[in-house]
Enzyme design. Structure first.
Site, short mmCIF file in Angstrom:
data_model
loop_
_atom_site.label_atom_id
_atom_site.label_comp_id
_atom_site.label_asym_id
_atom_site.label_seq_id
_atom_site.Cartn_x
_atom_site.Cartn_y
_atom_site.Cartn_z
N ARG A 267 -2.18 -6.32 -5.31
CA ARG A 267 -1.58 -5.21 -4.56
C ARG A 267 -0.11 -5.57 -4.32
O ARG A 267 0.24 -6.18 -3.31
CB ARG A 267 -2.33 -5.03 -3.23
N SER B 56 -10.60 3.95 -0.76
CA SER B 56 -10.50 3.81 0.70
C SER B 56 -11.00 5.09 1.33
O SER B 56 -10.61 6.18 0.91
CB SER B 56 -9.04 3.58 1.12
N LYS C 196 -0.26 -3.11 6.75
CA LYS C 196 -0.05 -1.75 6.26
C LYS C 196 0.39 -0.90 7.44
O LYS C 196 -0.33 -0.80 8.44
CB LYS C 196 -1.36 -1.23 5.66
N1 TZP Z 1 -5.74 -0.84 4.24
C1 TZP Z 1 -6.19 -0.71 5.48
S1 TZP Z 1 -5.74 -1.99 6.45
C2 TZP Z 1 -4.93 -2.75 5.18
C3 TZP Z 1 -5.03 -1.99 4.04
C4 TZP Z 1 -4.46 -2.31 2.73
C5 TZP Z 1 -4.21 -4.04 5.32
C6 TZP Z 1 -5.11 -5.20 5.48
O1 TZP Z 1 -4.38 -6.37 5.55
P1 TZP Z 1 -4.69 -7.55 6.56
O2 TZP Z 1 -3.47 -8.42 6.48
O3 TZP Z 1 -5.91 -8.27 6.07
O4 TZP Z 1 -4.86 -6.94 7.93
#
Ligand code: TZP
Ligand code: MG
Length: 220
Positions: free
Chosen positions: A46, A117, A146
């Site tokens: 990603r 998602s 995010k």
């Molecule tokens: N989609 C929902 S939360 C997220 C994504 C891509 C980020 C998750 O990253 P982390 O650092 O594990 O909280």
């Protein structure tokens, strides 16, 4: 499909590491190698955010990470970039609600893993109808990774899905670490998706191993 068997896919999703170069404390290659040594079971490339690689540089890194995954029989999934996934013959893609429609992606990538998602029961049902192989539910906990996420939803939707007869593989995402992963699995998720807890760890290997231990313990 490479991993059509739902039971097998649920096992593969147990410790699902996601990252790109902007997420890593050290070199992404090293980070992935350490995470694999610690026991991750699935990987998503990603490449997003400040400083994200583009064009040939992005393809090069993706290809290097894919090779490491291949050497360890870890599925290699690409986030969003369907053209890149096709070009590299990745094991699959992960898309969001605002990306290309699942139906279209399925046509472009027959036989590959497609993750979506989802944030509501309606989105989960549509995902199943349109042929998603698994759904990512979140953010379960607060995350800084995010910024355009939906509100934090805890494990409510995961529990709701598991209270029905829907058997689609589920991974929780958002703010998950070794200290709270148990709650995600207890709520009915098959696996945990993690960016920061592994990619920013001093020892990605150790953290991946801790996560694996928790997930295996709770999946019994
Ligand atoms: N989609 C929902 S939360 C997220 C994504 C891509 C980020 C998750 O990253 P982390 O650092 O594990 O909280
Ligand atoms: Mg997306």
């Amino acid at each position: 499909m490479p991993y059509t068997n739902e039971k097998k896919l649920k096992e593969l999703l147990q410790v699902y590491f996601i990252m790109g170069s902007p997420n890593c404390l050290k070199d992404p290659i090293l980070t992935l190698e350490e995470a694999i040594a610690g026991g991750i079971t699935f990987f998503q490339f990603r490449e997003k955010g400040t400083g994200a690689l583009k064009g040939e540089e992005k393809t090069k890194l993706a290809s290097e990470l894919q090779e490491i995954c291949r050497d360890h029989s870890i599925p290699f999934i690409v986030n969003d970039d369907i053209e890149l996934a096709i070009k590299l013959e990745a094991d699959g893609v992960h898309i969001g609600q605002d990306d290309e429609a699942l139906r279209v992606v399925r046509e472009k990538m027959p036989g590959k893993i497609i993750g979506l998602s989802a944030h509501t029961m309606e989105e989960v049902k549509t995902a199943i109808r349109e042929g998603a192989d698994y759904v990512g539910i979140g953010p379960i906990f607060p995350t800084l990774t995010k910024t355009d996420t939906k509100p934090v939803q805890g494990t409510k939707l995961v529990e709701e899905i598991r209270s029905t007869s829907l058997s689609i593989p589920i991974v929780g995402i958002g703010g998950i670490h070794a200290g709270n992963a148990a709650k995600v699995i207890e709520s009915g998720a098959d696996g945990v998706s993690i960016i920061t807890a592994i990619s920013q760890a001093v020892s990605p290997k150790e953290v991946a191993a801790q996560l694996k231990k928790v997930v295996l313990e709770k999946s019994k």
